[in-house]
Write a protein that holds these residues in place. Sequence first.
Motif, short mmCIF file in Angstrom:
data_model
loop_
_atom_site.label_atom_id
_atom_site.label_comp_id
_atom_site.label_asym_id
_atom_site.label_seq_id
_atom_site.Cartn_x
_atom_site.Cartn_y
_atom_site.Cartn_z
N GLY A 168 -23.43 77.12 -57.87
CA GLY A 168 -22.15 76.71 -57.31
C GLY A 168 -21.17 76.13 -58.31
N THR A 169 -21.64 75.67 -59.45
CA THR A 169 -20.77 75.04 -60.45
C THR A 169 -20.95 75.70 -61.80
OG1 THR A 169 -22.40 73.36 -61.07
CG2 THR A 169 -20.93 72.83 -59.22
N ALA A 170 -19.89 75.64 -62.60
CA ALA A 170 -19.97 76.22 -63.95
C ALA A 170 -21.00 75.49 -64.80
CB ALA A 170 -18.59 76.17 -64.61
N ARG A 171 -21.10 74.16 -64.61
CA ARG A 171 -22.06 73.37 -65.38
C ARG A 171 -23.50 73.81 -65.10
NH1 ARG A 171 -21.67 67.34 -63.87
NH2 ARG A 171 -19.52 67.78 -64.42
N LEU A 172 -23.83 73.99 -63.81
CA LEU A 172 -25.16 74.45 -63.44
C LEU A 172 -25.39 75.86 -63.94
CD1 LEU A 172 -27.83 74.08 -61.93
CD2 LEU A 172 -26.65 74.79 -59.84
N SER A 233 -31.93 70.13 -69.07
CA SER A 233 -31.22 68.84 -69.13
C SER A 233 -29.71 69.00 -69.20
CB SER A 233 -31.69 68.05 -70.37
OG SER A 233 -33.09 67.87 -70.35
N TYR A 234 -29.24 70.22 -69.31
CA TYR A 234 -27.81 70.46 -69.58
C TYR A 234 -26.91 69.83 -68.53
CZ TYR A 234 -23.46 72.92 -70.56
OH TYR A 234 -22.15 73.20 -70.85
N ALA A 235 -27.16 70.14 -67.26
CA ALA A 235 -26.27 69.67 -66.20
C ALA A 235 -26.21 68.14 -66.15
CB ALA A 235 -26.72 70.22 -64.85
N ALA A 236 -27.38 67.48 -66.26
CA ALA A 236 -27.41 66.02 -66.19
C ALA A 236 -26.73 65.38 -67.39
CB ALA A 236 -28.85 65.54 -66.08
N VAL A 237 -27.02 65.91 -68.60
CA VAL A 237 -26.44 65.31 -69.81
C VAL A 237 -24.93 65.52 -69.85
CG1 VAL A 237 -26.39 65.48 -72.33
CG2 VAL A 237 -28.58 65.53 -71.13
N VAL A 238 -24.47 66.74 -69.50
CA VAL A 238 -23.03 66.99 -69.50
C VAL A 238 -22.35 66.12 -68.45
CG1 VAL A 238 -21.27 68.73 -69.00
CG2 VAL A 238 -23.21 69.30 -70.44
N MET A 240 -23.24 63.16 -67.55
CA MET A 240 -23.11 61.81 -68.11
C MET A 240 -21.97 61.76 -69.12
SD MET A 240 -27.08 60.66 -68.61
CE MET A 240 -26.60 59.09 -69.34
N LEU A 241 -21.85 62.80 -69.96
CA LEU A 241 -20.78 62.81 -70.96
C LEU A 241 -19.41 62.87 -70.30
CD1 LEU A 241 -22.32 65.22 -73.64
CD2 LEU A 241 -22.19 62.73 -73.71
N VAL A 242 -19.30 63.66 -69.24
CA VAL A 242 -18.03 63.76 -68.54
C VAL A 242 -17.63 62.43 -67.91
CG1 VAL A 242 -16.92 64.82 -66.53
CG2 VAL A 242 -18.21 66.24 -68.11
N SER A 243 -18.64 61.65 -67.49
CA SER A 243 -18.34 60.37 -66.83
C SER A 243 -18.06 59.23 -67.81
CB SER A 243 -19.50 59.97 -65.91
OG SER A 243 -20.65 59.64 -66.67
N VAL A 244 -18.18 59.49 -69.12
CA VAL A 244 -17.94 58.43 -70.10
C VAL A 244 -16.53 57.85 -69.98
CG1 VAL A 244 -17.66 57.99 -72.58
CG2 VAL A 244 -19.72 59.10 -71.74
N PRO A 245 -15.46 58.68 -69.88
CA PRO A 245 -14.12 58.07 -69.75
C PRO A 245 -14.00 57.16 -68.52
CG PRO A 245 -13.95 60.40 -70.32
CD PRO A 245 -15.39 60.15 -70.00
N LEU A 246 -14.58 57.58 -67.38
CA LEU A 246 -14.52 56.74 -66.19
C LEU A 246 -15.30 55.45 -66.39
CD1 LEU A 246 -13.69 56.43 -63.21
CD2 LEU A 246 -15.83 57.59 -62.60
N TRP A 247 -16.46 55.55 -67.03
CA TRP A 247 -17.28 54.36 -67.32
C TRP A 247 -16.52 53.38 -68.20
CZ3 TRP A 247 -19.63 53.26 -72.26
CH2 TRP A 247 -20.54 52.19 -72.21
N ARG A 248 -15.84 53.90 -69.23
CA ARG A 248 -15.07 53.03 -70.12
C ARG A 248 -13.89 52.41 -69.38
NH1 ARG A 248 -13.69 56.07 -75.58
NH2 ARG A 248 -12.85 54.01 -76.02
N ALA A 249 -13.24 53.19 -68.52
CA ALA A 249 -12.10 52.65 -67.76
C ALA A 249 -12.56 51.53 -66.84
CB ALA A 249 -11.45 53.77 -66.94
N HIS A 250 -13.70 51.70 -66.18
CA HIS A 250 -14.19 50.65 -65.29
C HIS A 250 -14.56 49.39 -66.06
CE1 HIS A 250 -15.28 53.43 -61.67
NE2 HIS A 250 -13.99 53.39 -61.95
N ARG A 251 -15.13 49.53 -67.24
CA ARG A 251 -15.43 48.35 -68.05
C ARG A 251 -14.14 47.63 -68.45
NH1 ARG A 251 -20.22 47.50 -70.69
NH2 ARG A 251 -19.11 46.77 -72.53
N ARG A 252 -13.13 48.42 -68.81
CA ARG A 252 -11.86 47.83 -69.23
C ARG A 252 -11.19 47.11 -68.05
NH1 ARG A 252 -9.77 52.10 -70.68
NH2 ARG A 252 -8.32 52.54 -68.97
N TYR A 253 -11.13 47.77 -66.90
CA TYR A 253 -10.53 47.13 -65.73
C TYR A 253 -11.30 45.88 -65.32
CZ TYR A 253 -7.48 51.15 -64.88
OH TYR A 253 -6.53 52.12 -64.98
N TYR A 254 -12.61 45.92 -65.44
CA TYR A 254 -13.43 44.76 -65.06
C TYR A 254 -13.03 43.54 -65.89
CZ TYR A 254 -17.56 41.87 -64.28
OH TYR A 254 -18.41 40.84 -63.96
#
Length: 373
Positions: A168-172, A233-238, A240-254
Amino acid sequence: MAPVLLAVIAAALWIGVLNKVVQLRRAPEDLPLRAVAACVVCATLSFTANLPPLEPLLDRAGAGVRSLVVNVGTMTAAYFLLAFLTYSMRGRAARRAVRGQAVPLAAGILIAVVAWSLAPPAVRADPAETANGANPHATVFVVAVLGYMAYAHSQSLRWSIAYVRAAGTARLRRGLIILSVAVCAFLVADATKSVLALLQAFVEPAPAAVRVLTLGYLTGVATGALAFVVGVSYAAVVGMLVSVPLWRAHRRYYRQLEPLWTAVDQAFPQLVLGRVPAVPWRGRLGWDSSHYRFYRRVVEIRDGLVLLGPYFEIPADAPRDEQQWAAVIRAALRARQAESPIVDADPVLVPGGDDLESDARRLAGISRELIMR
C-alpha cells in the motif's frame, strides 16, 4: 567466507534483531512480525555461530556440531521467511498453510542430521567443504539442506513478488523489492552450491569450475544476507528517519513552552496531569518520550488558559498578536493571584491553530514574549 565479512553481516543482523524486538514489544500479536523476527534471529545465530565466542564453544561440543547448527539455523530462517510472506499475503487464514510448510522443513532437517551423523568424523566436521564433495554423506547433507532452502526461497520469491504488487505504500514496496533481491541472491547461492555438490558426487569438476561455483555461492550468501537485513528493516528505519524533523520540533517546542507552562502551573497546580503514563514507562525513555512530554505540556497549558479566561482584560482596540497576548496573560496571572476576576468578561480563548502543532507554534511565541518583559 572472510571473517571480516562474516562480522559485518553478523553486526547488521544483530541490528535487525534489535529493530524487531522493539517492533514486537509494540505489536506482540502480529503474526507476520513474529515470523520475520524469528527469521532474523535464526539467521543472526547462524552467522554468529562462526564467530567468537560461539565458534569455540560449538567446536568443543564435538566435531561438526557448529556446521550442523549453522545449516539447521539457515534452514529454519528460510522457513520463517516463507511464513512471514505467507502471513503477510493471507493473514491469519495462513496458519494451517504455515504449519504445513513445517513438514518439508522437518524432512530436510531429518535427512541432513542422519547423513551428518553417519558420516566419518573428517566429513562430519564440515560436510559442505568442497574437499569432502566426493563423499556420499556430504552430498546427501548438502543436497538436503540446500534443496529445502531452494524450495523455501522459490516459494518466498513468489509471495514476495505478489506482496510488492499489493503493497500500500512506497516505503513498504521498496523494502519488499530489496527483500526480493535478497531471496534471489539466496537462490543463486542455493543453486551454485547444489550444482557443485552434484558435480563432485558424479564427476571430478575442473578446479576453475569449482572456484567459479564457490565464488557464486559465497557472493549469493553475502549479498542475500545484507539485502535481507536492509529489506526487513527498511520500512521501520525509514519511518524513524522521516520522523526526525517532527521529533526535533517537539523537543524545541517543549523547551520554548516552559516559561508559559511554569506560570500556568503555579496558578493552577491541580491541572497537572497524573504522573502515571498512558504508555509503558520504557516508552517514555525511548524515541516516543519527546512526543509524550510535548503533548502533555501543550494540553496542560491549554487547560490552564481556559481557567484563566475570567481574568482576561483585553482592550477592544488592542492588536491580538503574541506580544499582546503575553501582556494579557501576565495581567490575568496577577489578577488571579489577587483573586480579582473580571466579572463582566466574556469567555475568551487564546487563539491557536487547527491542530496541536499550530497550537504549539502560537503558544511558543507567546511564551517567548512572556519572558521578554
